[in-house]
Design an enzyme around this catalytic site. Structure first.
Site, short mmCIF file in Angstrom:
data_model
loop_
_atom_site.label_atom_id
_atom_site.label_comp_id
_atom_site.label_asym_id
_atom_site.label_seq_id
_atom_site.Cartn_x
_atom_site.Cartn_y
_atom_site.Cartn_z
N MET A 172 0.76 -1.24 0.03
CA MET A 172 -0.03 -0.19 -0.54
C MET A 172 0.39 1.13 0.02
O MET A 172 1.99 1.01 0.52
CB MET A 172 -0.91 0.39 1.50
CG MET A 172 -1.26 0.86 1.38
SD MET A 172 -2.56 0.99 3.00
CE MET A 172 -1.35 1.34 4.93
N SER B 244 3.58 -6.22 2.43
CA SER B 244 1.87 -6.44 2.66
C SER B 244 1.36 -6.61 2.11
O SER B 244 0.71 -7.93 1.66
CB SER B 244 2.60 -4.55 3.22
OG SER B 244 2.02 -4.48 3.66
N GLN B 245 0.42 -5.73 1.85
CA GLN B 245 -0.98 -6.38 1.57
C GLN B 245 -0.44 -7.13 -0.18
O GLN B 245 -1.63 -7.97 -0.46
CB GLN B 245 -2.28 -5.21 0.35
CG GLN B 245 -1.66 -3.79 -0.16
CD GLN B 245 -2.71 -3.27 -0.13
OE1 GLN B 245 -4.08 -2.18 0.38
NE2 GLN B 245 -2.57 -2.09 -1.38
N ASP C 135 6.74 -4.26 14.66
CA ASP C 135 6.16 -3.98 13.11
C ASP C 135 4.36 -3.14 13.63
O ASP C 135 4.02 -3.04 14.88
CB ASP C 135 4.87 -5.01 13.02
CG ASP C 135 4.35 -4.61 11.07
OD1 ASP C 135 3.76 -3.20 11.47
OD2 ASP C 135 4.83 -4.86 10.33
N HIS D 46 7.35 -2.45 9.93
CA HIS D 46 6.81 -2.81 8.62
C HIS D 46 8.07 -2.94 7.85
O HIS D 46 7.86 -1.45 7.11
CB HIS D 46 5.42 -1.69 8.65
CG HIS D 46 4.76 -3.07 7.12
ND1 HIS D 46 3.92 -4.33 7.92
CD2 HIS D 46 4.07 -2.37 6.74
CE1 HIS D 46 3.42 -4.42 6.38
NE2 HIS D 46 3.48 -3.77 6.22
#
Ligand SMILES: *[C@@H]1O[C@H](CO)[C@@H](O)[C@H](O)[C@H]1NC(C)=O
Ligand SMILES: *[C@@H]1O[C@H](CO)[C@@H](O)[C@H](O)[C@H]1NC(C)=O
Length: 308
Positions: free
Chosen positions: A43, A117-118, A235, A291
């Site tokens: 993202m 991530s996503q 994170d 993250h």
């Protein structure tokens, strides 16, 4: 939206590595005994940001000479790609990617996939829905396989967008309108509204077999050689962090979490993950840092072996 600024912070450690700044080796587009690699960014990021995915691609090309690395661009250019990471129906993104992969002659013999991530849960959907060309190993770097319940922070400089998204999610993540147009709503997992989630989540509840068990998904996922999941120990972006290892909050509350192995998904083996676990196909890794922050050394010793 300026994609090049957004994730400046994301790969700070990578960029701090002097090796990365050395002249890159020439890129060989044909795969010679190396397995091609497909990357899907996270993202607020894009395919080709020289500070994030671009740097990762270059680093891997240096480490594995001759490898073909495809960093997915969702849309016609970097700006569209970044915006689509917030606003484009995920199911549509996945089918776009499936047809792009099927049409790429260099991927015919199969490929490894690495999602950030996503991008990690989106690539898992690709594995479940589109078995051809075959995905060999899926590496999930800070992916949210059971979704998120909270969006404490956006990576990079997209925090104004996150404020907007947070408002929309609080006002009704499971309304059709929000589901269709907000990517993060499509993996929003509200433990206080489990029924709504199961019924109305257009993306995550489908790929996680919450409504029905789609035997095709189960069969296809098990075709993977390995499913590697990386969790970041500090994170501050993903909530709850156990989702990076396919765990989540217990239903009905937002404090206690459960592991994948404790979940109904695993106990009923609705997705084949228990079978994969028994076959030694699930790999759980942890990295120090926030993250998506890892060092080149960590990457080389922990992830590179799965790409060779
Ligand atoms: C692939 O080609 C490159 C460049 O010709 C070479 O350096 C590399 O060793 C080759 N890799 C394999 C696995 O043969
Ligand atoms: C199961 O998944 C396949 C592949 O995406 C799809 O074609 C099929 O319609 C799905 N079946 C059900 C019952 O959802």
């Amino acid at each position: 939206m300026d994609g090049s600024k957004m994730s400046a912070a994301v790969l700070y450690f990578l960029l701090a590595s002097p090796l990365l700044l050395a002249a890159g080796s020439p890129v060989h587009e044909s795969s010679n005994g190396t397995v091609p690699l497909v990357l899907w960014h996270g993202m607020g990021d894009s395919c080709c940001n020289p500070l994030s995915m671009g740097a990762i691609k270059k680093m891997i090309e240096e480490e594995i000479p001759g490898i073909y690395v495809l960093s997915l661009m969702i849309g016609k250019n970097v700006i569209e790609d970044t915006e689509n990471g917030f606003f484009m129906d995920v199911n549509e993104q996945v089918s776009m990617v499936c047809s792009q992969l099927a049409q790429d002659p260099k991927l015919k013999g199969g490929y490894n996939a690495m999602g950030f991530s996503q991008g990690a849960q989106f690539l898992r959907a690709v594995a479940q829905r589109c078995p051809s060309p075959p995905m060999k190993t899926l590496i999930s770097v800070g992916g949210q396989h059971q979704g998120v319940y909270g969006l404490p922070k956006c990576p990079g400089e997209s925090s104004h967008i996150c404020d907007m998204i947070r408002k929309a999610l609080n006002n009704g993540a499971y309304t059709d309108m929000v589901q269709k147009h907000l990517v993060q709503a499509q993996y929003w997992h509200d433990p206080f509204n489990d029924d709504l989630y199961k019924k109305h989540s257009l993306f995550l509840a489908d790929i996680n077999q919450e409504r029905v068990v789609n035997e095709t998904y189960k069969k296809n996922l098990q075709l993977l050689d390995k499913f590697v999941m990386v969790r970041f120990l500090q994170d501050t972006v993903v909530d709850p962090v156990v989702t990076e290892w396919f765990g989540f909050l217990k239903t009905g509350q937002a404090k206690e979490t459960e592991t994948l192995q404790d979940s109904v998904l695993y106990k009923e083996d609705r997705l084949g993950l228990a079978a994969m676990d028994k076959a030694g196909k699930l790999v759980f890794l942890a990295s120090e840092g926030d993250h998506l922050q890892f060092s080149r050394e960590w990457f080389n010793s922990n992830l590179l072996p799965y790409l060779r």
